[in-house]
Design an enzyme around this catalytic site. Structure first.
Site, PDB file in Angstrom:
ATOM      1  N   CYS A  74       0.860  -1.179   0.000  1.00 57.39           N
ATOM      2  CA  CYS A  74       0.000   0.000   0.000  1.00 57.39           C
ATOM      3  C   CYS A  74       0.899   1.233   0.000  1.00 57.39           C
ATOM      4  CB  CYS A  74      -0.868  -0.015   1.263  1.00 57.39           C
ATOM      5  SG  CYS A  74      -1.829   1.476   1.512  1.00 57.39           S
ATOM      6  N   CYS A 189      -0.951   3.444  -6.449  1.00 61.80           N
ATOM      7  CA  CYS A 189      -1.860   2.882  -5.449  1.00 61.80           C
ATOM      8  C   CYS A 189      -2.103   1.453  -5.910  1.00 61.80           C
ATOM      9  CB  CYS A 189      -3.176   3.664  -5.406  1.00 61.80           C
ATOM     10  SG  CYS A 189      -4.486   2.820  -4.494  1.00 61.80           S
TER      11      CYS A 189
HETATM   12  N1  DGL Z   1      -4.036   0.518  -1.864  1.00 62.69           N
HETATM   13  C1  DGL Z   1      -3.664   1.721  -1.208  1.00 62.69           C
HETATM   14  C2  DGL Z   1      -2.411   2.327  -1.830  1.00 62.69           C
HETATM   15  O1  DGL Z   1      -1.615   1.654  -2.451  1.00 62.69           O
HETATM   16  C3  DGL Z   1      -4.654   2.788  -0.859  1.00 62.69           C
HETATM   17  C4  DGL Z   1      -6.121   2.669  -0.965  1.00 62.69           C
HETATM   18  C5  DGL Z   1      -6.838   3.524   0.069  1.00 62.69           C
HETATM   19  O2  DGL Z   1      -6.957   3.040   1.190  1.00 62.69           O
HETATM   20  O3  DGL Z   1      -7.263   4.645  -0.235  1.00 62.69           O
HETATM   21  O4  DGL Z   1      -2.163   3.487  -1.697  1.00 62.69           O
END
Ligand code: DGL
Length: 263
Positions: A74, A189
């Site tokens: 993430c 993301c």
């Molecule tokens: N998957 C997460 C990232 O790579 C973020 C998604 C979220 O919680 O807004 O930033």
């Protein structure tokens, strides 16, 4: 169960884009996938609170699952909390996920690169530092999207996504300047690669979309000891939801990724 697992952590389903690469690179490993669905979306959290929240969660996760390494799959959490995690749990290896600005800067021909991320990642000093360090010669546009991570969640659970909404979210990535056009969009993301086909379809012109999932999985592999390579049953791989209460669609999705949901 024997053998320490590799733990993947994200606010939701985004880390599955990294897990699927890891499965290819390390077929003999056992995996635990943690979705902090009660904290989703991370993009809008206040920085101090999110850092404390993520560091706090790991106290329990490391105790419960005793992973060999943890992959923070993430960008929003990594760019904020990776240093704090390493400081709080010395000796435990953490692999981070940060915007792929360096490869984008190396690859662009037009010099116009966009970084598509959550509003949190776009705001981070970490992201600004990456640009200053690696992309000084490029024009980097940071695009913070409020809705794309949520659209990816809906798409993966329900199989449907509003294409026009995807088009609206990615539109600011495309710029034209002195006869040149954006030629690279960094997917910063982990949720976004799930929408890559829809993005291609709604983009005003073709670009390279950089998805760092494979590079992250390779980094994780490089940190693992050889001795942990064993064969496990598919049922040994677990999915954990911090809400403790995933709905039927979330369960189905995890099952599709070969993960047994822990309740
Ligand atoms: N998957 C997460 C990232 O790579 C973020 C998604 C979220 O919680 O807004 O930033």
């Amino acid at each position: 169960m024997s053998g320490q697992p590799v733990l993947f952590f994200d606010s939701g389903i985004g880390g599955l884009t990294v897990l699927r690469e890891a499965r290819i690179l390390m077929p003999g490993r056992r995996f635990v996938y943690v979705a902090d669905d009660s904290g989703f979306p991370y993009g809008a959290w206040e920085e101090k609170a999110l850092r404390a929240h993520v560091v706090g969660l790991f106290a329990d996760l490391l105790k419960r699952f005793d992973p060999e390494i943890s992959v923070i799959a993430c960008n929003t959490a990594s760019t904020l909390a990776i240093d704090a995690l390493r400081a709080a749990y010395p000796g435990h290896p953490f692999v981070g996920t940060v915007p792929a600005i360096k490869p984008a800067a190396e690859r662009t021909r037009s010099g116009l690169v966009s970084v598509l991320a959550t509003p949190g990642t776009v705001k981070r000093q970490y992201t600004r530092d990456l640009i200053a360090k690696w992309a000084q010669k490029c024009h980097v546009r940071l695009v913070g999207s409020e809705n794309l991570a949520g659209l990816a969640e809906t798409y993966m659970r329900e199989g449907f996504v509003d294409e026009e909404a995807v088009g609206r979210e990615i539109a600011p990535c495309f710029i034209e300047k002195e006869g040149r056009r954006t030629d690279i969009v960094v997917l910063a993301c982990t949720h976004y690669p799930f929408l890559a086909n829809r993005m291609r379809k709604t983009a005003p012109w073709p670009v390279d979309w950089i998805d760092p999932a494979e590079a992250i999985a390779r980094r994780a592999l490089s940190l693992l000891s050889e001795r942990a390579v064993e064969s496990f049953d598919a049922t040994d791989d677990l999915a954990v939801f911090t809400s403790g209460n995933p709905d039927a669609a979330q369960r189905r999705l995890m099952h599709g990724f070969g993960l047994r949901v822990m309740s």
